[in-house]
Design a protein around this motif. Structure first.
Motif, short mmCIF file in Angstrom:
data_model
loop_
_atom_site.label_atom_id
_atom_site.label_comp_id
_atom_site.label_asym_id
_atom_site.label_seq_id
_atom_site.Cartn_x
_atom_site.Cartn_y
_atom_site.Cartn_z
N ARG A 1 -81.74 -8.37 98.16
CA ARG A 1 -81.45 -9.35 99.21
C ARG A 1 -80.69 -10.50 98.57
N ILE A 2 -79.64 -10.93 99.24
CA ILE A 2 -78.84 -12.03 98.71
C ILE A 2 -78.36 -12.90 99.87
N THR A 3 -78.42 -14.19 99.65
CA THR A 3 -77.92 -15.17 100.60
C THR A 3 -76.86 -15.99 99.90
N TYR A 4 -75.70 -16.10 100.51
CA TYR A 4 -74.59 -16.85 99.96
C TYR A 4 -74.63 -18.26 100.54
N GLU A 5 -74.69 -19.27 99.68
CA GLU A 5 -74.82 -20.66 100.12
C GLU A 5 -73.49 -21.41 100.06
N GLU A 6 -72.82 -21.34 98.92
CA GLU A 6 -71.56 -22.06 98.68
C GLU A 6 -70.60 -21.10 98.00
N PRO A 7 -69.31 -21.16 98.33
CA PRO A 7 -68.37 -20.27 97.65
C PRO A 7 -68.08 -20.74 96.22
N VAL A 8 -67.93 -19.77 95.34
CA VAL A 8 -67.42 -20.04 93.99
C VAL A 8 -65.92 -19.91 94.12
N HIS A 9 -65.19 -20.96 93.85
CA HIS A 9 -63.75 -20.92 94.11
C HIS A 9 -62.89 -21.23 92.89
N ARG A 10 -63.48 -21.08 91.71
CA ARG A 10 -62.66 -21.22 90.50
C ARG A 10 -63.30 -20.47 89.35
N PRO A 11 -62.48 -19.96 88.46
CA PRO A 11 -63.03 -19.31 87.27
C PRO A 11 -63.67 -20.36 86.35
N GLY A 12 -64.52 -19.90 85.49
CA GLY A 12 -65.14 -20.80 84.52
C GLY A 12 -66.59 -20.48 84.27
N PRO A 13 -67.28 -21.41 83.60
CA PRO A 13 -68.69 -21.19 83.26
C PRO A 13 -69.61 -21.46 84.44
N TYR A 14 -70.57 -20.55 84.61
CA TYR A 14 -71.62 -20.67 85.60
C TYR A 14 -72.91 -20.20 84.92
N ALA A 15 -73.97 -20.02 85.68
CA ALA A 15 -75.21 -19.51 85.12
C ALA A 15 -75.93 -18.71 86.19
N VAL A 16 -76.81 -17.83 85.74
CA VAL A 16 -77.73 -17.12 86.62
C VAL A 16 -79.14 -17.51 86.19
N HIS A 17 -79.89 -18.06 87.13
CA HIS A 17 -81.29 -18.40 86.90
C HIS A 17 -82.12 -17.19 87.32
N LEU A 18 -82.90 -16.66 86.41
CA LEU A 18 -83.72 -15.46 86.65
C LEU A 18 -85.19 -15.76 86.45
N TRP A 19 -86.03 -15.14 87.27
CA TRP A 19 -87.47 -15.24 87.11
C TRP A 19 -88.11 -14.04 87.80
N LEU A 20 -89.36 -13.80 87.49
CA LEU A 20 -90.11 -12.74 88.18
C LEU A 20 -90.94 -13.36 89.29
N GLU A 21 -90.85 -12.77 90.47
CA GLU A 21 -91.70 -13.15 91.59
C GLU A 21 -93.04 -12.43 91.49
N ARG A 22 -92.99 -11.16 91.10
CA ARG A 22 -94.23 -10.40 90.90
C ARG A 22 -93.96 -9.28 89.92
N LEU A 23 -95.01 -8.93 89.19
CA LEU A 23 -94.94 -7.86 88.20
C LEU A 23 -96.11 -6.92 88.46
N GLY A 24 -95.80 -5.74 89.00
CA GLY A 24 -96.82 -4.75 89.28
C GLY A 24 -96.96 -3.76 88.14
N THR A 25 -97.70 -2.70 88.38
CA THR A 25 -97.91 -1.67 87.36
C THR A 25 -96.63 -0.89 87.10
N THR A 26 -95.91 -0.51 88.17
CA THR A 26 -94.70 0.30 88.04
C THR A 26 -93.47 -0.37 88.65
N SER A 27 -93.66 -1.52 89.26
CA SER A 27 -92.54 -2.18 89.92
C SER A 27 -92.55 -3.67 89.63
N LEU A 28 -91.47 -4.32 90.00
CA LEU A 28 -91.40 -5.77 89.90
C LEU A 28 -90.40 -6.27 90.92
N MET A 29 -90.51 -7.53 91.22
CA MET A 29 -89.51 -8.19 92.05
C MET A 29 -89.08 -9.44 91.29
N TYR A 30 -87.78 -9.57 91.12
CA TYR A 30 -87.32 -10.79 90.48
C TYR A 30 -86.46 -11.59 91.43
#
Length: 148
Positions: free
Chosen positions: A70-99
């Motif tokens: 699932r992805i929601t687009y908030e603001e357009p990225v309109h130029r090349p350059g440095p950005y970042a991706v913030h990652l975290w786990l929402e849940r960690l199950g025995t065989t699955s996970l959601m980040y």
């Protein structure tokens, strides 16, 4: 002209901020980052995060399939350059996970898109759900978003 991402990114209150770069050839005819590139940047950041934290190919933990994105687009990225991706786990199950993820400014300030992705670890021989390794679970717990 392409600018490389910074060597390190600020530390968010949970999860990890992974530097990424947007290149000129990833922009669409309107000069915005093409919508299909957002999940690709997230995938590359996710792989980088786990490669920095262990040998997941050997343990089999890299063999996972996507159940939901699932992805929601908030603001357009309109130029090349440095950005970042913030990652975290929402849940960690025995065989699955959601980040959770955010594609954001290099300093983590502006959010361009956010979402979640659910994956299931599969045994490479049987292609049936399999438990995450103890090493993977230990690292995963350090990425869990605190409960509110």
């Amino acid at each position: 002209m392409t600018t490389e991402a910074p060597a390190s990114a600020p530390t968010p209150p949970y999860g990890q901020l992974i530097p990424v770069s947007v290149h000129f050839d990833e922009l669409d005819a309107l000069g915005m980052l093409h919508n299909a590139r957002y999940p690709l940047l997230v995938e590359r950041a996710w792989l980088q995060l786990w490669q920095e934290r262990g040998d997941w190919q050997t343990s089999g933990d890299a063999g996972a399939v996507v159940k939901e994105l699932r992805i929601t687009y908030e603001e357009p990225v309109h130029r090349p350059g440095p950005y970042a991706v913030h990652l975290w786990l929402e849940r960690l199950g025995t065989t699955s996970l959601m980040y959770g993820f955010r594609l954001c400014a290099a300093d983590g300030g502006v959010t361009y898109a956010h979402g979640t992705r659910a994956v299931i670890r599969l045994d490479p021989g049987t292609l049936r759900p399999a438990s995450w390794s103890d090493q993977f679970r230990a690292v995963g717990h350090s990425l869990l978003r605190p409960s509110e």
